[in-house]
Write a protein that holds these residues in place. Structure first.
Motif, short mmCIF file in Angstrom:
data_model
loop_
_atom_site.label_atom_id
_atom_site.label_comp_id
_atom_site.label_asym_id
_atom_site.label_seq_id
_atom_site.Cartn_x
_atom_site.Cartn_y
_atom_site.Cartn_z
N PRO A 241 -5.63 -6.35 -4.43
CA PRO A 241 -5.93 -6.17 -5.85
C PRO A 241 -6.50 -7.47 -6.43
O PRO A 241 -6.02 -8.55 -6.10
CB PRO A 241 -4.56 -5.85 -6.46
CG PRO A 241 -3.58 -6.52 -5.56
CD PRO A 241 -4.19 -6.43 -4.18
N ALA A 242 -7.51 -7.34 -7.23
CA ALA A 242 -8.12 -8.51 -7.87
C ALA A 242 -8.43 -8.14 -9.31
O ALA A 242 -9.58 -7.83 -9.65
CB ALA A 242 -9.38 -8.92 -7.12
N PRO A 243 -7.41 -8.13 -10.15
CA PRO A 243 -7.63 -7.72 -11.54
C PRO A 243 -8.67 -8.58 -12.25
O PRO A 243 -8.66 -9.80 -12.10
CB PRO A 243 -6.25 -7.89 -12.20
CG PRO A 243 -5.29 -8.05 -11.08
CD PRO A 243 -6.05 -8.56 -9.91
N HIS B 161 0.86 -1.19 0.00
CA HIS B 161 0.00 0.00 0.00
C HIS B 161 0.89 1.23 0.00
O HIS B 161 1.81 1.28 0.81
CB HIS B 161 -0.90 0.02 1.23
CG HIS B 161 -1.82 1.19 1.26
ND1 HIS B 161 -1.44 2.41 1.79
CD2 HIS B 161 -3.09 1.36 0.83
CE1 HIS B 161 -2.44 3.25 1.68
NE2 HIS B 161 -3.45 2.65 1.10
N PRO B 162 0.74 2.18 -0.84
CA PRO B 162 -0.37 2.39 -1.75
C PRO B 162 -0.22 1.69 -3.11
O PRO B 162 -1.11 1.75 -3.94
CB PRO B 162 -0.38 3.90 -1.94
CG PRO B 162 1.05 4.30 -1.83
CD PRO B 162 1.64 3.36 -0.81
N ILE B 163 0.91 1.02 -3.31
CA ILE B 163 1.10 0.29 -4.56
C ILE B 163 0.76 -1.18 -4.34
O ILE B 163 1.33 -1.83 -3.45
CB ILE B 163 2.57 0.42 -5.05
CG1 ILE B 163 2.97 1.88 -5.23
CG2 ILE B 163 2.77 -0.38 -6.34
CD1 ILE B 163 2.24 2.60 -6.32
N LYS C 299 -2.54 -2.92 -12.75
CA LYS C 299 -3.04 -2.21 -11.57
C LYS C 299 -1.92 -1.41 -10.90
O LYS C 299 -2.15 -0.29 -10.44
CB LYS C 299 -3.67 -3.20 -10.59
CG LYS C 299 -4.97 -3.81 -11.15
CD LYS C 299 -5.77 -4.48 -10.10
CE LYS C 299 -6.39 -3.46 -9.22
NZ LYS C 299 -7.81 -3.48 -9.05
N ILE C 300 -0.73 -1.97 -10.85
CA ILE C 300 0.40 -1.26 -10.27
C ILE C 300 0.66 0.02 -11.05
O ILE C 300 0.83 1.10 -10.48
CB ILE C 300 1.66 -2.16 -10.24
CG1 ILE C 300 1.48 -3.27 -9.21
CG2 ILE C 300 2.92 -1.34 -9.98
CD1 ILE C 300 2.55 -4.35 -9.27
N SER D 266 -8.40 -1.26 -2.17
CA SER D 266 -8.14 -1.60 -3.58
C SER D 266 -6.65 -1.86 -3.83
O SER D 266 -6.30 -2.62 -4.73
CB SER D 266 -8.64 -0.49 -4.51
OG SER D 266 -7.96 0.72 -4.24
N ALA D 267 -5.78 -1.25 -3.04
CA ALA D 267 -4.35 -1.53 -3.18
C ALA D 267 -3.96 -2.77 -2.38
O ALA D 267 -3.15 -3.58 -2.84
CB ALA D 267 -3.52 -0.34 -2.71
#
Length: 103
Positions: free
Chosen positions: A77-79, A37-39, A88-89, A73-74
């Protein structure tokens, strides 16, 4: 949030928390995972898979409580199909470097 919620849960339960390293702490009666988080990162992707697996084992009589605060969301993550964790990154990096506020 989870520590407080568990004080109101009676009987057998399974509890799982996902947080970033700076907030990581043991929670009695729960498994605590760390994630980026945040990445978003691979740990978060694995945590998301663990959550999906846990939920897939739930039956119609089980109660599920989801506590989600800022950063979800970070952290998890569930692409969707067609997107990758790398996608997403990259989006998070672009947004964070844009200078815009979170709102």
């Amino acid at each position: 949030m989870l520590s407080e919620a568990l004080q109101h849960v009676e009987g057998p339960h399974v509890a799982l928390a996902v947080t970033h390293a700076e907030n990581q702490t043991d929670v009695s009666g729960a498994t605590v995972l760390t994630s980026g988080h945040p990445i978003p990162d691979e740990r978060g992707l694995k945590a998301g898979r663990q959550i999906v697996s846990l939920l897939s084992e739930a039956c119609e009589h089980d109660q599920v409580i989801a506590l989600i605060s800022g950063g979800g969301s970070a952290l998890i993550p569930a692409p969707v199909s067609g997107l990758t964790l790398s996608d997403k990154i990259r989006v998070n990096e672009v947004l964070l470097s844009s200078g815009l506020g979170i709102t």
